[in-house]
Design an enzyme around this catalytic site. Sequence first.
Site, PDB file in Angstrom:
ATOM      1  N   SER A   9      -4.980  12.697 -13.699  1.00  0.00           N
ATOM      2  CA  SER A   9      -4.361  13.132 -14.957  1.00  0.00           C
ATOM      3  C   SER A   9      -3.555  14.414 -14.828  1.00  0.00           C
ATOM      4  O   SER A   9      -2.916  14.838 -15.803  1.00  0.00           O
ATOM      5  CB  SER A   9      -5.443  13.317 -16.031  1.00  0.00           C
ATOM      6  N   GLU A  50      -0.849  62.444  36.176  1.00  0.00           N
ATOM      7  CA  GLU A  50       0.086  61.544  36.837  1.00  0.00           C
ATOM      8  C   GLU A  50       1.334  62.222  37.382  1.00  0.00           C
ATOM      9  O   GLU A  50       1.899  61.758  38.369  1.00  0.00           O
ATOM     10  CB  GLU A  50       0.498  60.435  35.850  1.00  0.00           C
TER      11      GLU A  50
END
Length: 814
Positions: free
Chosen positions: A466, A86
Site C-alpha cells: 500500500s 638523522e
Amino acid sequence: MTLLRRAIQFFIVMSILALLTLISLYYYVKSDIPSVEVLRDVQLQTPMQVFTQDGKLINQFGEKRRIPVKIEDIPAPMLQAFLATEDNRFYEHFGVDPIGIVRSAFVLISTGQKKQGASTITMQLARNFFLTREKAYIRKVKEIFIALHIEQLLSKDEILELYLNKIELGNRAFGIGAAAQVYYGKQLHELTLAQMAMIAGLPKAPSALNPIRNPRRAKLRRNVVLGRMLNEKYITKAQYDDARSAPITARFHGAEIELYAPYIAEMVRSYMVETYGEDKAYNSGFKVFTTVESSIQEAAQQALINNLHSYDMRHGYRGPERILWSAEQSPLSTTEILGTLRKVKEIDPLKAAVVVDVAEQSATALLKSGDYITLPWSGLSWARAYISDTRQALPPQTATEILTPGMQIWVRQYEQQWQLSQYPRPASALVSMDPQDGRIKALVGGYSFAQSQYNRATQAKRQVGSNIKPFVYSAAFENGYTLATIINDAPINQWDKSVGVAWRPKNSPEVYNGPIRIRRALAQSKNVVSVRLLKGVGLERTADHLLKFGFADQDINRSESLALGSAAITPLEMARGMSTFANGGHLIEPYFIQELQDAFGNTLGKAEPLIACDEQQLETHPQRCAPRVISEQNAFLVASAMHSAIWGGGSWRHKTGWTGTGWRAQALKRRDLVGKTGTTNDSVDTWFSGFNRNVLTTVWVGFDDAGKPLGRAAYNSNLDSNQIVGAESGATTAQPAWVEFMRAALADQPVAPIEPPPGLISTRIDLKTGLLSNKNDHTSRFEYFESGTAPTKYALDEDNSTPFDDEPIQEELF
C-alpha cells in the site's frame, strides 16, 4: 718549490680524475635516474577517509596509514629529534654532506664494513621515492645525484616536510602523523618528548625497533635519540632525564572510527572507486564528507536494530547457540569457558555468553570479556519457545524453563540492563532524507554489515504494498478526482479470461464501508478503492503517471495488481518518490557526498543539488531547480490525505470517529507529520513512509528470502499491554522503527507542516455525500479542492442517496 709544484700538479690531476670519474658515473647512471619534477606534484599514498557531515570519521580505505602534516604544524621537538638523529647538518649542506661521507669512508677503511651510512635526509628522501634500501655503491651514486636535483628544485622546509610524511615507521604507518595515531592514538601536538623521540628512532629499523613488537630495543633507541638531542642542545639535562625515565606507552591504535556506519561508507567507497579508479581512490588521501548527520545516523541504526529485536522476541526464543555441558556432566572451568568464547565471532550489539547459574527468575552468565553478568527476569520473561513464524509456546514462569547452565547464548544491553537475545532473522532498511534537495540524512542497509554487505536500502527491490497508493491517488487527482469524491468500498469479483479464474482483491482487514470519500479511503488504505481508482483513470495512464516519480519502467508492472503494490522498488527509490509530496511536486535526486577534500583539506568539490524551488527561486535561479513532475496542488492533496492516515477523522463524541492505518505515529505528538503504511500479501514485505516538510523517512522490514511471510504473534502475558500481536504489517512491523527514529530526528526541530499552496480552495462538505454543506457540525468538514474542482451542489437533508463518481457500475460489484 719543486715539491710544492709536484703537489699542486698531483692535486690538479686527481681533481681532474675525480671530476672525470664523477661525470662518467653520472652518464653511466643517467638513464636510471628518474625525473624529480614529480616531487613538485607529489601524491603521497594516503588512505581515503569518510566522514559524517559534522566531521566524525566513519571509515578509511587504503593499505597505508598516512596522515599528511604541514611543516608549520609539526612541533619543534619532533623536528629537532629527527634532525639530531638523522641529519644534524641538514640546513647547512647542499643535499650531500661531505663531512658525513668522509666519516663513513673512514669507518669503511678502518673496519672493512659499511657500518655507518652517510645519507642525508635529502638522500633518504631520494631513496624513499625512487630507489630501494639495497646497500650497493651504485645505489648510493644514484642517491647522491637525485639528492642534488631535489635540493635545486625544493626548499629545505619542503624537503623535510616530504621526508616526514613519506618515511616508513612500522605497523603500516607512513609519516609521523600516522605514527602518532598508530602508536599513541594522538595528534602530533599531544605527544610527550619521550614519545616524539620514540618515533624519531624508528626510521633506522621500523620493524626491529618497533615499541609494540620489541619494547626493550625501542627504549634503547629512544634514549639514543634523546642523547643526541641533548648533545645538540635542543633539550636541557632535566628534560633529558625526565624523558629517559618515561615508561613505554605505545600500543596499537586502529583508525579512530567515531561513528560506525558501514553501509553509507561502502556507498562512498564504491562511488569513489568507480569515479577515480582503485589506486587513486585508495591512495590519494581524499577526505569525503558525507551528508549524514552523526546523531541522526546513530539513531537510525539503533531504531532498526531495536525494531528487529522486537519482532524476533515476540515470535519466540529459538534456543541457545550450543550446549557446552549438560546437567549430567561436570561444568567447564572459567578458563575453559573463556577459551571457547574467544573463538566466537561477536556481532554488535550481541555479546556471546555462557550460562553458569540459573535461579528461579534470573541467571548468571560469563561474557567473552571475563565479566560475569546477571540476566534479570525482565530480560528473560519474553523468551517463550519459538514453534513457527505463526506459533509460539506458552509464556515461561521461571528462568529454568528457558536456560540451564552450560548454554552458550547471546545477550545484549537494552535500557540499562542485560537481556537474553538472539540474532534477528528478518532484514530491514531505513532511509531518511531532506525532501527539499535529496540530502540523505541517515541510511541503514541491514542489521549487521559484518554478516551481510547487501545494502537493502539501495539494492533490495521489494514489493511495496500500500505504499504505492499515494502515487495511484495522485494519478486520480490529476484526472478529475478530488478528496471528496465518493467511491464504493465494496468487494470486487472480476473474471480474468487469461487465467480462467476470478480476481478478488480484498481489503485488509476485510472490512468494507460502502460509499466512502477518497480522503478516508487512502487514510484507511482501502484496497478495493485503489483498484477502482486505477480502473477509473486507466491502467496505462496510471502506470505512466507513476514513472514521473523516478521509478523504473521495468519495475512498474502493467496489471491491475499495480493498485495494490505489486511494483518492486528499493527503499531509496520509495523515499525519493515520496519526497515529491513533501516538496510541492519536484523530483529531487538523492545524494550522499557533501564535500570532497584532498589530503591537506583543500576543497576539491561540493554538492550542488537541484532543489525544490518556490516561485521566486524559479524566476531568479531556474538552473538550480529540480524538475516539477506534478502540480503543487496535487502534491498537497496527497499529503493531506496521508495526514489523515495518522490522525484519522470524524467525531468520536458522536460515534463517527475513525483512525488511519498510521495512527501509531500520534505518539510523536506532532501535527505536521503525514504517513502511509504498506503491507503485501501474506505480510511478506512491510513498509512505512512518513514525513513533514523537512524530514522524510522510509522503513522496510521483511525476510531476505523473498516470498517468506513475516507471520504473526500471539499475546504474551508476561509483557505489558503495549505489545504488538496478530499478523505482521506495515503498521506493526515497520512503523515502530520509523516512530523511534523520527522521535530522535525531530527532537528540537520546529514544526514543519506541508502548507496549502495557492490554487486551492477550502470549502465545507457533507461527510456522507461529499457535496457542499451548510451545516457546521460533526456531519461536515472543510475540504481542500483545486480551483474549479469543488462540488457545485449542496447535500439535501432528506437525500439519503450517495452520489458516486462517473465509474460505471459493472458486474464485478456484489
